[in-house]
Design a protein around this motif. Structure first.
Motif, PDB file in Angstrom:
ATOM      1  N   MET B   1      20.409 -31.131  54.767  1.00  0.00           N
ATOM      2  CA  MET B   1      20.661 -32.193  53.790  1.00  0.00           C
ATOM      3  C   MET B   1      21.825 -33.057  54.263  1.00  0.00           C
ATOM      4  O   MET B   1      22.782 -32.537  54.814  1.00  0.00           O
ATOM      5  N   PRO B   3      25.110 -35.522  53.886  1.00  0.00           N
ATOM      6  CA  PRO B   3      26.219 -35.547  52.924  1.00  0.00           C
ATOM      7  C   PRO B   3      26.062 -36.691  51.915  1.00  0.00           C
ATOM      8  O   PRO B   3      25.489 -37.729  52.234  1.00  0.00           O
ATOM      9  N   PHE B   4      26.567 -36.456  50.722  1.00  0.00           N
ATOM     10  CA  PHE B   4      26.535 -37.502  49.697  1.00  0.00           C
ATOM     11  C   PHE B   4      27.714 -37.308  48.760  1.00  0.00           C
ATOM     12  O   PHE B   4      28.215 -36.197  48.605  1.00  0.00           O
ATOM     13  N   SER B   5      28.143 -38.391  48.167  1.00  0.00           N
ATOM     14  CA  SER B   5      29.201 -38.289  47.162  1.00  0.00           C
ATOM     15  C   SER B   5      28.560 -37.934  45.822  1.00  0.00           C
ATOM     16  O   SER B   5      27.343 -38.077  45.648  1.00  0.00           O
ATOM     17  N   TYR B   6      29.360 -37.461  44.898  1.00  0.00           N
ATOM     18  CA  TYR B   6      28.840 -37.032  43.596  1.00  0.00           C
ATOM     19  C   TYR B   6      29.801 -37.488  42.503  1.00  0.00           C
ATOM     20  O   TYR B   6      31.009 -37.309  42.622  1.00  0.00           O
ATOM     21  N   GLU B   7      29.239 -38.077  41.465  1.00  0.00           N
ATOM     22  CA  GLU B   7      30.041 -38.516  40.333  1.00  0.00           C
ATOM     23  C   GLU B   7      29.304 -38.213  39.050  1.00  0.00           C
ATOM     24  O   GLU B   7      28.103 -38.492  38.956  1.00  0.00           O
ATOM     25  N   VAL B  34      16.320 -32.802  44.256  1.00  0.00           N
ATOM     26  CA  VAL B  34      16.972 -31.800  45.117  1.00  0.00           C
ATOM     27  C   VAL B  34      15.950 -31.228  46.105  1.00  0.00           C
ATOM     28  O   VAL B  34      16.241 -31.025  47.282  1.00  0.00           O
ATOM     29  N   LYS B  38      16.198 -31.658  50.266  1.00  0.00           N
ATOM     30  CA  LYS B  38      16.142 -30.555  51.238  1.00  0.00           C
ATOM     31  C   LYS B  38      15.141 -30.866  52.341  1.00  0.00           C
ATOM     32  O   LYS B  38      15.282 -30.383  53.460  1.00  0.00           O
TER      33      LYS B  38
END
Lengths: 190, 326
Positions: B1, B3-7, B34, B38
């Motif tokens: 997967m 990378p990603f930011s999350y808020e 999700v 993957k």
């Protein structure tokens, strides 16, 4: 003959760590730390307050197994098609492989390790033992977590109703007849 | 997967603001997203978690309609007593889909946004016009047993996987969409797009827009509605063919009817031709067979899915018979 007892999981951890070190050395390339994003989480797992730093990509399943060493919850398909990873989040059964750990700040998680109360097995656990509701055991934690949740859901009385409500938990050994019998037995005493 | 930011956001304004930044994707239940992340089919660089928005209510409105918040979980919607008594087909359709665990996670809005189960779409090894416009379609001459016989194009024959949306089509639902510059309401039949030359565009949702509600009008159908789903195993499987129907009777005559199909089309499919056959006709098996024929008139099978024509017809007949006895 005496052999130093090494826990199976400990052995896997050691060899996995060794492999990953070797891989890093060999490639000579490391992922830039800025590429991954880490977040701090505070949640309750089996009644205990837990603080975790997780990569945003980590699923709840992997956080439970790899960071909290709660190996009862199993990784089957890792795509929501088998139910082996079923846990309870805020009292409801969900698939821990299809949800990110970072989404569970402040949540209440129960895994199969947290189902017993004061050393007494949950009625579903008792019934699974009494009815011999497993063979290889790989799906069992997921089956039990699903069944424990089912006791509090609307579900018709028949075996077919139970089968339908449990259809999200596959058993490749085919222990279904005894699983259904165990759940019906647990429903009777719950 | 990747990378990603999350808020995590707590109100609509914040959600819409965040969504304007970069390749942001909303996440609620996560059951499709999700999974596809993957598989490297979905590669968002920023996730905006909308689970904190106050969109988890099912509300009666004064005009007799029902308003369903986009975050109402599929399981909660299916078990709501108002839905069970007044929109039975919707409850049946939801409970025919996925598993209890997935229904506890998946949301009303997310169900509408779920992606196809086409094997070639889910595996980046194969060319797919939906994943990568212009790449070609591996399903067209591949193993297309699960693929569409209605609404397909030269670029895509992937089926829409939802059960819930098929019932919503039969019930004439509306989707409320929020953008930074206001709200719009789209009939469910216009929400999903035919693949045409742009199979990558699946809905009318534009980047940065958010589904807030789905509304159900007060229909004349009462309990006379039903969902029949046919699949490779008895439960926990996607439809090969399904039918959502609703009937309004006057004595033994059909006054009005709704027929929608799932598992056989590129979008949740309204079968107007079948409804025309039913309207004004006697509510009996002969009529139902004629309606089923009409529903599949335009079907175009591929090498491995011709069986779906008969399967879908039988789903329609069976659903109509079920609705009649409800």
């Amino acid at each position: 003959m005496s052999i130093t007892p090494i826990d199976r999981l400990e052995f896997i951890r050691i060899t996995a760590a060794a492999t990953s070190v070797r891989k890093d050395t060999k490639s000579g390339v490391s992922v830039a730390p800025s590429a991954s994003v880490t977040r701090a989480l505070a949640l309750r797992v089996n009644g205990e307050a837990v603080r975790l730093d997780v990569d945003t990509r980590v699923t709840l399943l992997d956080a439970l197994r790899e960071q909290l060493q709660l190996f009862g919850t199993k990784k089957g398909c890792d795509h929501g098609q088998c139910g082996a990873c079923t846990v309870h989040v805020n009292g409801r059964r969900v698939l821990s492989c299809l949800t990110l750990a970072v989404m569970h700040d402040d949540d209440d998680i129960i895994t199969v390790e947290g189902l017993e109360r004061n050393g007494v097995l949950h009625p579903v656990q008792e019934a699974f033992i009494e009815r011999d509701a497993f063979q290889c055991g790989y799906c069992t934690a997921g089956q039990i977590m699903s069944a424990a949740a089912l006791l509090n859901e609307s579900c018709g009385p028949s075996d077919d109703d139970v089968r339908e409500q449990m259809s999200g938990n596959l058993c490749r050994c085919g222990a279904y007849p005894n699983i259904v019998a165990a759940i019906q037995s647990a429903r009777g005493r719950a | 997967m990747h990378p990603f930011s999350y808020e995590k956001v707590t109100n609509e304004h914040e959600a819409l603001e965040r969504a304007r930044l970069g390749n942001a994707t909303f996440v609620a239940g996560g059951t499709t997203l999700v999974d596809l992340m993957k598989l490297n089919v979905e590669v968002p660089t920023a996730l905006v978690d909308i689970n904190g928005l106050p969109l988890n209510q099912i509300e009666d409105r004064s005009d007799g309609s029902i308003r369903i918040g986009a975050l109402v979980r599929n399981g909660d919607l299916a078990h709501d007593s108002r839905i069970q008594s007044r929109y039975r087909v919707l409850s049946e359709a939801i409970l025919a889909g996925a598993s209890a665990q997935l229904r506890n996670m998946a949301t009303t809005g997310g169900n509408l946004m779920q992606r196809t189960r086409c094997y070639y779409f889910r595996d980046p090894v194969y060319p797919c016009n939906k994943r990568q416009p212009g790449a070609g379609c591996a399903a067209m001459d591949g193993y297309n047993r699960i693929h569409a016989i209605l609404g397909a194009s030269d670029t895509c024959i992937a089926t829409h996987p939802s059960d819930m949306a098929v019932a919503l089509v039969a019930l004439d639902a509306s989707v409320h969409i929020r953008a930074a510059n206001g709200e719009r309401v789209v009939p469910i039949t216009e929400f999903h797009l035919l693949p045409g030359d742009t199979p990558d565009r699946e809905t009318v949702i534009r980047p940065g827009e958010l589904i807030t509600y789905v509304t159900l009008p007060s229909g004349p159908f009462g309990p006379r509605s039903a969902y029949v789903k046919l699949r490779d195993r008895a439960s926990y499987e996607f439809a090969l063919a399904s039918a959502a129907v609703a009937l309004q009777l006057e004595g033994t005559t059909v006054r009005s009817a709704r027929v929608a199909l799932g598992g056989v089309a590129t979008k949740p499919w309204r079968a107007l031709e079948a409804e025309q056959v039913l309207t004004g006709a006697a509510a009996n098996k002969a009529t139902f067979l004629n309606a089923a024929d009409a529903a599949l008139t335009g079907a175009v099978p591929r090498r491995h899915n011709a069986y779906k024509i008969e399967l879908a017809k039988r789903a329609v007949v069976r659903a109509l018979a079920d609705a009649l006895t409800h």
